[in-house]
Design a protein around this motif. Structure first.
Motif, PDB file in Angstrom:
ATOM      1  N   ASN A   6       0.815  -1.214   0.000  1.00 34.35           N
ATOM      2  CA  ASN A   6       0.000   0.000   0.000  1.00 34.35           C
ATOM      3  C   ASN A   6       0.846   1.261   0.000  1.00 34.35           C
ATOM      4  OD1 ASN A   6      -2.333  -1.524   0.238  1.00 34.35           O
ATOM      5  ND2 ASN A   6      -2.069  -1.649   2.457  1.00 34.35           N
ATOM      6  N   THR A   7       1.936   1.239   0.769  1.00 30.61           N
ATOM      7  CA  THR A   7       2.669   2.475   0.957  1.00 30.61           C
ATOM      8  C   THR A   7       3.891   2.604   0.044  1.00 30.61           C
ATOM      9  OG1 THR A   7       3.857   1.425   2.759  1.00 30.61           O
ATOM     10  CG2 THR A   7       1.968   2.766   3.351  1.00 30.61           C
ATOM     11  N   ALA A   8       4.486   1.485  -0.363  1.00 32.38           N
ATOM     12  CA  ALA A   8       5.731   1.575  -1.134  1.00 32.38           C
ATOM     13  C   ALA A   8       5.592   2.451  -2.377  1.00 32.38           C
ATOM     14  CB  ALA A   8       6.229   0.178  -1.503  1.00 32.38           C
ATOM     15  N   PRO A   9       4.533   2.299  -3.199  1.00 30.98           N
ATOM     16  CA  PRO A   9       4.451   3.159  -4.387  1.00 30.98           C
ATOM     17  C   PRO A   9       4.405   4.635  -4.022  1.00 30.98           C
ATOM     18  CG  PRO A   9       2.813   1.398  -4.490  1.00 30.98           C
ATOM     19  CD  PRO A   9       3.414   1.353  -3.120  1.00 30.98           C
ATOM     20  N   VAL A  10       3.664   4.960  -2.965  1.00 34.90           N
ATOM     21  CA  VAL A  10       3.542   6.362  -2.568  1.00 34.90           C
ATOM     22  C   VAL A  10       4.888   6.889  -2.084  1.00 34.90           C
ATOM     23  CG1 VAL A  10       2.413   7.955  -0.982  1.00 34.90           C
ATOM     24  CG2 VAL A  10       1.137   6.019  -1.894  1.00 34.90           C
ATOM     25  N   VAL A  11       5.538   6.136  -1.204  1.00 31.59           N
ATOM     26  CA  VAL A  11       6.775   6.616  -0.600  1.00 31.59           C
ATOM     27  C   VAL A  11       7.893   6.732  -1.628  1.00 31.59           C
ATOM     28  CG1 VAL A  11       8.571   6.054   1.050  1.00 31.59           C
ATOM     29  CG2 VAL A  11       6.197   5.813   1.697  1.00 31.59           C
ATOM     30  N   TRP A  12       8.021   5.731  -2.485  1.00 28.45           N
ATOM     31  CA  TRP A  12       9.101   5.805  -3.481  1.00 28.45           C
ATOM     32  C   TRP A  12       8.832   6.897  -4.509  1.00 28.45           C
ATOM     33  CZ3 TRP A  12      13.668   4.400  -2.399  1.00 28.45           C
ATOM     34  CH2 TRP A  12      13.890   3.306  -1.557  1.00 28.45           C
ATOM     35  N   THR A  13       7.574   7.075  -4.886  1.00 31.95           N
ATOM     36  CA  THR A  13       7.255   8.169  -5.807  1.00 31.95           C
ATOM     37  C   THR A  13       7.630   9.503  -5.165  1.00 31.95           C
ATOM     38  OG1 THR A  13       5.396   6.856  -6.598  1.00 31.95           O
ATOM     39  CG2 THR A  13       5.412   9.177  -7.203  1.00 31.95           C
ATOM     40  N   PHE A  14       7.324   9.632  -3.883  1.00 36.61           N
ATOM     41  CA  PHE A  14       7.651  10.850  -3.139  1.00 36.61           C
ATOM     42  C   PHE A  14       9.163  11.086  -3.129  1.00 36.61           C
ATOM     43  CE2 PHE A  14       8.571  12.285   1.399  1.00 36.61           C
ATOM     44  CZ  PHE A  14       8.444  13.621   1.115  1.00 36.61           C
ATOM     45  N   ILE A  15       9.921  10.030  -2.828  1.00 36.73           N
ATOM     46  CA  ILE A  15      11.380  10.180  -2.762  1.00 36.73           C
ATOM     47  C   ILE A  15      11.949  10.523  -4.134  1.00 36.73           C
ATOM     48  CG2 ILE A  15      13.536   8.942  -2.314  1.00 36.73           C
ATOM     49  CD1 ILE A  15      12.086   7.455  -0.067  1.00 36.73           C
ATOM     50  N   ASP A  16      11.436   9.846  -5.168  1.00 38.97           N
ATOM     51  CA  ASP A  16      11.903  10.149  -6.528  1.00 38.97           C
ATOM     52  C   ASP A  16      11.610  11.603  -6.887  1.00 38.97           C
ATOM     53  OD1 ASP A  16      12.815   7.609  -6.814  1.00 38.97           O
ATOM     54  OD2 ASP A  16      11.064   6.867  -7.889  1.00 38.97           O
ATOM     55  N   SER A  17      10.449  12.071  -6.455  1.00 34.43           N
ATOM     56  CA  SER A  17      10.081  13.441  -6.803  1.00 34.43           C
ATOM     57  C   SER A  17      11.026  14.442  -6.158  1.00 34.43           C
ATOM     58  CB  SER A  17       8.640  13.734  -6.384  1.00 34.43           C
ATOM     59  OG  SER A  17       8.581  14.019  -5.001  1.00 34.43           O
ATOM     60  N   LEU A  18      11.655  14.042  -5.025  1.00 30.96           N
ATOM     61  CA  LEU A  18      12.596  14.954  -4.371  1.00 30.96           C
ATOM     62  C   LEU A  18      13.808  15.207  -5.268  1.00 30.96           C
ATOM     63  CD1 LEU A  18      12.574  13.652  -0.685  1.00 30.96           C
ATOM     64  CD2 LEU A  18      11.589  15.776  -1.549  1.00 30.96           C
TER      65      LEU A  18
END
Lengths: 319, 500
Positions: free
Chosen positions: B350-362
């Motif tokens: 549930n969270t991995a796609p959100v968190v990794w997308t967030f980190i990539d966006s940084l």
């Protein structure tokens, strides 16, 4: 002559306008809710969620905006609210019990339960007794046995003084009769860190935050009258043999300053429980792990009075 | 290499628009005094309520990244740091601007921010598990020693005279004791209701930097005929680029210290920038030029405060423990989107796609921050050419507005004006604002952690509670560094006295 006439008409128009204003259907403009803590904190974001539905016609019929006035553990905002906020229903505030009641007993504040009028309650976050994942303690009895062997050496962290966690600690120490040391951290997050890092033996912290961190913690007991739906396997402190009630539960809700017209209070009090019970709001409370408990104005008045009496007793020993 | 799997999620028109918009707005907000990164992110969180979690977090991440860098613009151009993280930048940045090198200063600032920022994000991507463990090692006593280390810098950081530096630092430390003390549960030195909330760091920052600047400009306007500023620098982007990347030492000290400070809970960009500045100064060949417009000072401070961003998320995402004040606010942003920090956050379905997308966006946020920042630098000359009287009024308006917005309180505005007026006259006598702000920042960290450590140590060791402060590898290391810092300060002070 003509001038007189115009003046008269103007005056008449003005007075009727003023009259209309007084009679005008309250509320006629967006309503503020003062939050005595900074933006982004639990009280702040729960207040935003709880008031999401206020704009609906069947409810308050006006949107609600949040005004943050943080400082001195909430005292800056609540002092302002009780002494300076408009008393016409245009500015509400969020309360945290037992925080504001305990502060009004210990400090010289402009607010106390007599200068504030509750409207309704949206949430109740009990304190839980937690230890680190690697802690040797698995039950309340383990912790107390350690306290017996080492008086004063058991340290318990919480989010500062005269807040729910501190009240829970005072009750726990009193009821268990043990010599325990309270460690008042700068906030709930910091108090949690002390437990996770193993700097303290245990901690009292919010059920919501602790339940989220279940992987790094062991939750020994809930300081409430019943077990909580989020943690069905965790016993209450009473079940664990320590006579601690729900006086430390962190209740959150809305209030107005005393002196607000009764019809405004009645109107808001009749609408706030429905607003908190709005389906979308409740869904959002659940998805953010914010424990909801909706109470009416009368129920909150009873709860405030009960806390006032109890906390006066409990804190008298500390003065 | 999970972070590569989710990169494509960032490249939607909507997300790119959020990134560009968030970065642009962040740079501007960051440059306004009062709207610090913490404040900006906090104010933005309610707006992300109705967004999808990854979209909301991308916007918040872009804001965090850009506001930290944006605070340098006002630090350089008008000597008013946009946030505590940019204090060190102002010391040399504004001196460069005064020499007509504002564009170069901004180039250096954004380029070094970019280098530090990317470094920090990669630390976050590759070293989270071991560093999360390390961050828990920094506890009460460790934070106390870090604050003491910061205090050892006070005397020498921005004053010609050690005595004046110490006095200013002491004044700051005393200001920090006003108001509620959470550990003792008492109010101190609250002579009027206005002081009940104490002196907020950002209120102090605006008062000590912006107000004296307003008064200086007014004084200048009425006394002399304002000197026309020297011509703008002519360095091209390429020249700035080569210059910054030639300063490997400053960049690496800044990025390393920034990342380390980011991991430590309770310390943020303000400490990162100042410590990196101080360390770079100590090993620099151009030491005497610091405080007079030394580009290395900007490079160290800005690479440090931006490299702090990524690592400050390490304890936040894994342990729910924020690595900086802004990360603490970001925690609220995560929670309202139902993202609950924990070790499994990086792997759970549930969270991995959100968190990794967030980190990539940084990573992308750093790139946009660089591009937009460099674009804005081209126009820095406009601000430098604003006549003094208009400038004074603009800063005053922004200072009052920014101060009020922190706690919606007139008391804060009053505190700001009073402090600013005191500082204006004190600066004529050779006192500097930097040690005062350092005192306000470090005082509570040192005092509260000392009190807590004494309580915990007392429960563990009884009367020998000092043991708690002096045992453990990190404590001992920090004590040694503190001693070294003091010794070095005394030594270099003597040396410089002898040479004059």
């Amino acid at each position: 002559m003509k001038l007189m006439k115009i003046t008269k008409i103007a005056l008449l128009a003005l007075t009727s306008l003023m009259f209309m204003h007084a009679q005008a259907d309250y509320p006629d403009k967006p309503i503020g809710v003062m939050v005595a803590y900074g933006p982004g904190g639990a009280t702040d974001f729960q207040a935003r969620i709880a008031t999401l539905a206020s704009g609906k016609e069947a409810l308050i019929g006006q949107p609600i905006y949040i005004l943050n006035k943080p400082g001195a553990g909430g005292r800056t905002g609540w002092n302002w609210f009780a002494s300076e906020a408009p008393k016409d229903g245009s500015m509400l505030a969020a309360y945290n019990v037992p925080h504001f009641i305990a502060q009004s007993i210990v400090f010289d504040t402009a607010y106390n339960i007599n200068t504030l009028e509750p409207l309704g309650n949206w949430g109740a976050d009990p304190a839980v007794l937690i230890v680190g994942k690697d802690s040797p303690f698995n039950t309340v009895a383990d912790l107390l046995a350690h306290a017996d062997a080492n008086p004063g050496a058991v340290t318990i962290s919480g989010a500062g003084k005269f807040v729910g966690h501190h009240i829970a600690f005072l009750q726990f120490a009193k009821a268990s009769g043990r010599d325990l040391t309270y460690i008042p951290a700068k906030g709930g997050v910091d108090a949690l860190r002390l437990v996770k890092a193993g700097e303290v033996s245990a901690g009292f912290n919010n059920l919501s935050d602790s339940a989220r961190s279940a992987a790094d913690l062991k939750i020994l007991a809930v300081a409430d009258l019943t077990r909580h739906a989020y943690l069905p396997d965790v016993p209450t402190l009473m079940e664990s043999g320590v006579d601690v009630d729900d006086s430390s539960v962190n209740f959150r809700g809305l209030m107005v300053p005393a002196g607000t017209p009764q019809d405004v209070i009645d109107f808001l009090a009749s609408k706030t429980p429905d607003m908190f019970n709005d389906k979308k709001t409740q869904g959002k409370m659940k998805s953010t792990n914010s424990p909801a408990r909706v109470m009416t104005r009368d129920e909150v008045i009873a709860m405030w009075n009960e806390r006032q009496a109890y906390l006066t007793d409990l804190l008298a020993g500390l003065q | 290499m999970e972070f590569l799997d989710y990169f494509s999620n960032v490249f939607t028109v909507y997300h790119i628009a959020l990134l560009v918009g968030g970065t642009f707005a962040g740079i501007i907000l960051g440059a306004l005094p009062g709207l610090s990164p913490t404040m900006s992110v906090a104010l933005l969180i309610p707006f992300t309520f109705h967004m999808k979690p990854e979209s909301g977090l991308i916007l918040l991440g872009a804001m965090y990244t850009a506001t930290v860098a944006g605070g340098a613009i006002s630090a350089i151009l008008v000597n008013v740091p946009g946030a505590p993280a940019n204090i060190a930048t102002a010391m040399d940045g504004h001196q460069m601007a005064k020499k007509g090198l504002s564009r170069e200063a901004l180039h250096y600032c954004f380029m070094s921010s970019f280098v530090g920022g990317i470094f920090g994000v990669f630390i976050l991507i590759f070293f989270t598990p071991p560093l999360a463990r390390l961050s828990l090692e920094f506890g009460t006593t460790e934070l106390f020693w870090i604050a003491i280390l910061g205090i050892t810098i006070i005397a020498t950081i921005d004053s010609k005279s050690v005595v004046k530096g110490l006095l200013s630092g002491l004044f700051g430390l005393m200001l920090a004791t006003i108001g509620d003390n959470p550990v003792l549960g008492v109010e101190r030195f609250v002579f009027t209701d206005h002081l009940e909330g104490g002196v907020n760091i950002v209120v102090g920052l605006i008062g000590l930097f912006a107000m004296p600047q307003v008064l200086n400009l007014m004084e200048k306007y009425y006394s002399e005929k304002h000197p026309v500023l020297s011509t703008e620098g002519h360095s091209s982007l390429m020249q700035s680029f080569r210059f910054v990347f030639g300063k490997v030492k400053a960049l690496s000290i800044g990025s390393f210290i920034g990342s380390l400070v980011g991991i430590i809970p309770g310390a943020g960009g303000q400490i990162a920038g100042l410590v990196a500045y101080d360390q770079t100064k100590k090993v620099s060949k151009n030491q005497s030029n610091y405080g007079k417009g030394e580009p290395e000072g900007i490079i160290a401070a800005e690479s440090a405060n931006n490299s702090m961003v990524g690592p400050s998320l390490i304890p936040l995402l894994t342990l729910s423990i924020p690595g900086s004040p802004t990360a603490a606010v970001l925690l609220g942003g995560l929670l309202i989107h139902g993202i609950f920090p924990g070790h499994e956050i990086f792997v759970s379905e549930n969270t991995a796609p959100v968190v990794w997308t967030f980190i990539d966006s940084l990573i992308l946020a750093q790139i946009f921050m660089l591009i937009i920042g460099l674009f804005l630098s081209r126009h820095s000359g406009w601000i430098m050419k604003v006549p003094d009287n208009y400038m004074a009024v603009s800063i005053l308006v922004l200072a009052v507005f920014g101060t009020y917005s922190i706690g919606n309180s007139y008391s804060d505005v009053l505190i700001m004006v009073v402090l600013g007026t005191i500082m204006f006259f004190a600066s004529k006598a050779g006192f500097s604002a930097v040690p005062v702000v350092l005192g306000i920042i470090l005082g509570p960290i040192a005092e509260n952690n000392f009190l807590l450590g004494k309580l915990i140590g007392g429960a563990r060791y009884g009367d020998d509670w000092m043991i708690y402060f002096t045992t453990g590898t990190i404590n001992v290391t920090l004590i040694v560094i503190c001693i070294a810092s003091i010794t070095y300060g005394l030594y270099s002070n003597r040396k410089s006295k002898r040479s004059t």
